[in-house]
Design a protein around this motif. Structure first.
Motif, PDB file in Angstrom:
ATOM      1  N   PRO A   1      16.551 -19.815  -0.285  1.00 20.73           N
ATOM      2  CA  PRO A   1      15.302 -19.306   0.297  1.00 20.73           C
ATOM      3  C   PRO A   1      14.985 -19.923   1.654  1.00 20.73           C
ATOM      4  O   PRO A   1      14.452 -19.246   2.547  1.00 20.73           O
ATOM      5  N   ILE A   2      15.323 -21.217   1.843  1.00 17.25           N
ATOM      6  CA  ILE A   2      15.060 -21.859   3.134  1.00 17.25           C
ATOM      7  C   ILE A   2      15.885 -21.193   4.233  1.00 17.25           C
ATOM      8  O   ILE A   2      15.389 -20.901   5.322  1.00 17.25           O
ATOM      9  N   GLY A   3      17.160 -20.936   3.936  1.00 19.70           N
ATOM     10  CA  GLY A   3      18.022 -20.297   4.919  1.00 19.70           C
ATOM     11  C   GLY A   3      17.561 -18.900   5.270  1.00 19.70           C
ATOM     12  O   GLY A   3      17.613 -18.494   6.441  1.00 19.70           O
ATOM     13  N   MET A   4      17.089 -18.156   4.282  1.00 14.73           N
ATOM     14  CA  MET A   4      16.609 -16.796   4.549  1.00 14.73           C
ATOM     15  C   MET A   4      15.381 -16.813   5.451  1.00 14.73           C
ATOM     16  O   MET A   4      15.221 -15.951   6.325  1.00 14.73           O
ATOM     17  N   ILE A   5      14.511 -17.820   5.267  1.00 17.69           N
ATOM     18  CA  ILE A   5      13.337 -17.946   6.137  1.00 17.69           C
ATOM     19  C   ILE A   5      13.772 -18.242   7.561  1.00 17.69           C
ATOM     20  O   ILE A   5      13.275 -17.639   8.528  1.00 17.69           O
ATOM     21  N   ALA A   6      14.700 -19.196   7.722  1.00 13.00           N
ATOM     22  CA  ALA A   6      15.172 -19.553   9.058  1.00 13.00           C
ATOM     23  C   ALA A   6      15.818 -18.362   9.750  1.00 13.00           C
ATOM     24  O   ALA A   6      15.616 -18.143  10.957  1.00 13.00           O
ATOM     25  N   ILE A   7      16.591 -17.582   9.015  1.00 11.78           N
ATOM     26  CA  ILE A   7      17.245 -16.403   9.596  1.00 11.78           C
ATOM     27  C   ILE A   7      16.209 -15.369  10.029  1.00 11.78           C
ATOM     28  O   ILE A   7      16.269 -14.825  11.144  1.00 11.78           O
ATOM     29  N   ALA A   8      15.231 -15.099   9.163  1.00 11.31           N
ATOM     30  CA  ALA A   8      14.223 -14.083   9.475  1.00 11.31           C
ATOM     31  C   ALA A   8      13.382 -14.479  10.688  1.00 11.31           C
ATOM     32  O   ALA A   8      13.177 -13.680  11.613  1.00 11.31           O
ATOM     33  N   VAL A   9      12.903 -15.739  10.713  1.00  5.25           N
ATOM     34  CA  VAL A   9      12.073 -16.199  11.834  1.00  5.25           C
ATOM     35  C   VAL A   9      12.903 -16.260  13.110  1.00  5.25           C
ATOM     36  O   VAL A   9      12.432 -15.883  14.193  1.00  5.25           O
ATOM     37  N   GLY A  10      14.140 -16.735  13.002  1.00  2.00           N
ATOM     38  CA  GLY A  10      14.998 -16.826  14.174  1.00  2.00           C
ATOM     39  C   GLY A  10      15.295 -15.472  14.784  1.00  2.00           C
ATOM     40  O   GLY A  10      15.256 -15.308  16.011  1.00  2.00           O
ATOM     41  N   MET A  11      15.594 -14.471  13.956  1.00  2.00           N
ATOM     42  CA  MET A  11      15.898 -13.135  14.470  1.00  2.00           C
ATOM     43  C   MET A  11      14.705 -12.520  15.190  1.00  2.00           C
ATOM     44  O   MET A  11      14.856 -11.789  16.172  1.00  2.00           O
ATOM     45  N   LYS A  12      13.499 -12.857  14.707  1.00  2.00           N
ATOM     46  CA  LYS A  12      12.316 -12.233  15.300  1.00  2.00           C
ATOM     47  C   LYS A  12      11.782 -12.984  16.512  1.00  2.00           C
ATOM     48  O   LYS A  12      11.323 -12.362  17.484  1.00  2.00           O
ATOM     49  N   TYR A  13      11.845 -14.329  16.493  1.00  2.00           N
ATOM     50  CA  TYR A  13      11.111 -15.090  17.502  1.00  2.00           C
ATOM     51  C   TYR A  13      11.961 -15.893  18.474  1.00  2.00           C
ATOM     52  O   TYR A  13      11.450 -16.320  19.515  1.00  2.00           O
ATOM     53  N   LEU A  14      13.225 -16.147  18.169  1.00  2.00           N
ATOM     54  CA  LEU A  14      14.025 -16.895  19.137  1.00  2.00           C
ATOM     55  C   LEU A  14      14.242 -16.041  20.381  1.00  2.00           C
ATOM     56  O   LEU A  14      14.574 -14.855  20.282  1.00  2.00           O
TER      57      LEU A  14
END
Length: 483
Positions: free
Chosen positions: A176-189
């Motif tokens: 779940p931690i990795g999925m959060i990082a992927i989702a936030v990274g794809m949207k905001y990086l």
């Protein structure tokens, strides 16, 4: 001349969250398995010498791929590589939770390391590029909180999962931690402007992982027998690869590892001091949980809770270190922090097995506080000592070097501990192995004290906000562009 735009942490909070979540997940796994060593021995019927490779293999994999971070970022973009590597790390975590043998677990830990190796250097470089130079210390101080407390919270989480759930969940928790990082990274990086991609330094790409992994393997094997064929071959191959790597990188126009940055005496002194800090930190993070369980008889969860004292110190003093760095530089912080760390390690070396809990908690708090003051200050000092335009490559270099040094430190300190244990077992005047741990903590205290002396040579480097490398007679001199 351009106007300085207003800046606050809120302006970069979204990409900062993505980077922090990804880095926490990777850094957490650097120490989360330490508390689980006895459990792995029991589950897989293996020895501690073999189980320890779940840590060493992971660390070696990290150091092997980190040198590629700079080129991969130039080629495919920081955002894409950050998200991809977090995804690979997450997949590796799931595979670890499904391992049926200790060999499978070691292999899947290597997969984790291959995915996680680029997360930290790319993440730090992204935040560095988004932050104005006059606020770097403050932002790095905020970024440093999870970087420092993740290893300390790792044993707490690991202990709870081992005692009340199952060992598989110390890895599955990353899903779940990795999925959060992927989702936030794809949207905001952010997507940075594309730069000219240099020709891949193929020879450097081959030599770097060979040199790092073989030298670390040789040191690990040497703690058992320095004259064995495996040790001698590994050290010889590693030394030859390292020599070839240095020659190759110094002659390459756009090397995989920017070794020319060592021409800066500020950078060299800063990175040497950072290595000493890494040795002292991981000496505690790796060995102290084992000490608490084997010598003091604490459970996995109790061990993690005791280690929490170090996290509290880090939480309190990392923001202080970041703010003070912008005002006074790295030297005062290094002096104060390393004094606290060396004093605490000496304290631990003198603690008897019958001493009360407070005699363990106070020095751990001192270590966390000292590390909070100096870790991000030194990292920022090292980055500021290099041209800003090459920060991505310099970050890859420093991060790879720190993982290699960590591998060497853990192997050497563990070997020293085993040697002292053998002596105390054979010595009729010694009734337990506590003396071996005391001597090991004393050794780390001496190394930290050496860092105090080295910190006296630090000076505040001049910020090279727009520095570029200029080739002159096959060497590079750092110069400033003038608008």
């Amino acid at each position: 001349m351009t106007d300085i735009q207003p800046f606050s942490i809120r302006t970069i909070i979204a990409p900062l969250i993505a980077v922090v979540v990804g880095m926490v997940m990777v850094i957490l796994d650097s120490t989360i398995v330490n508390v689980a060593f006895p459990k792995f021995q029991q589950e897989f019927g293996s020895t501690l010498a073999v189980v320890q490779w779940t840590f060493t293999g992971y660390t070696l994999a990290l150091s092997a791929v980190i040198p590629l971070a700079g080129w991969m970022t130039d080629k495919f973009g920081a955002k894409r590589i950050f998200v991809t590597t977090v995804a690979l790390f997450t997949v590796g975590s799931v595979l670890c939770g499904m391992a049926q043998t200790i060999e499978q677990l070691i292999i899947f830990r290597i997969v984790q390391g291959l995915g996680g190796g680029m997360v930290a250097p790319i993440g730090m470089a992204v935040i560095y590029r988004l932050t104005p130079s006059h606020k770097i210390g403050t932002v790095m101080g905020v970024l440093g909180i999870p970087i420092l407390i993740a290893p300390a919270f790792g044993p707490v989480l690991s202990g709870w999962l081992l005692d009340y759930v199952s060992w598989q969940w110390i890895f599955l928790i990353n899903l779940p931690i990795g999925m959060i990082a992927i989702a936030v990274g794809m949207k905001y990086l952010p997507v940075f402007p594309q730069v000219e991609v240099p020709k891949l330094d193929t020879l450097g790409m081959i030599l770097a992982p060979v040199a790092f992994s073989m030298l670390a393997f040789g040191v690990a094997e040497g703690t058992t027998d320095w004259t064995s064929a495996r040790t001698m071959i590994a050290l010889t191959v590693g030394a030859a690869a390292l020599f070839g790597l240095i020659v190759t990188e110094l002659r390459h126009r756009q090397p995989l590892l920017e070794l020319r940055v060592f021409k800066s005496s500020d950078f060299t002194r800063g990175i040497l001091l950072l290595w000493l800090v890494q040795i002292a930190l991981f000496g505690v993070m790796v060995l102290f949980p084992v000490y608490l369980q084997t010598v003091r008889g604490y459970s996995s969860l109790d061990t993690g809770l005791i280690m929490l004292a170090q996290a509290v110190g880090s939480i309190l003093f990392t923001p202080v270190g970041g703010r003070m760095f912008d005002k006074v530089g790295a030297r005062p912080l290094a002096l104060i922090g390393l004094t606290a760390v060396s004093a605490a390690l000496f304290w631990l070396s003198q603690v008897s097995p019958e001493a009360g809990l407070s005699m363990l908690l106070l020095p751990l708090f001192m270590i966390g506080s000292g590390m909070g003051l100096i870790m991000m200050a030194l990292n920022t000092h090292v980055l500021n000592s290099a041209p800003r335009s090459l920060v991505g490559r310099v970050t890859a270099l420093t991060t790879a070097a720190q993982h290699v040094v960590t591998s060497f430190a853990v192997a050497a300190l563990t070997g020293f501990l085993a040697y002292r244990m053998n002596e105390t077992t054979m010595n009729v005047e010694s009734q337990n192995i506590a003396a071996a741990y005391s001597d090991t903590f004393l050794l780390t205290a001496i190394l930290a004290a050496a860092g105090i002396i080295l910190s006296l040579t630090l000076r505040k480097p001049q910020l090279l906000d727009s520095a570029v490398p200029t080739q002159v007679d096959d060497t590079y001199k750092w110069t400033k562009e003038r608008s």
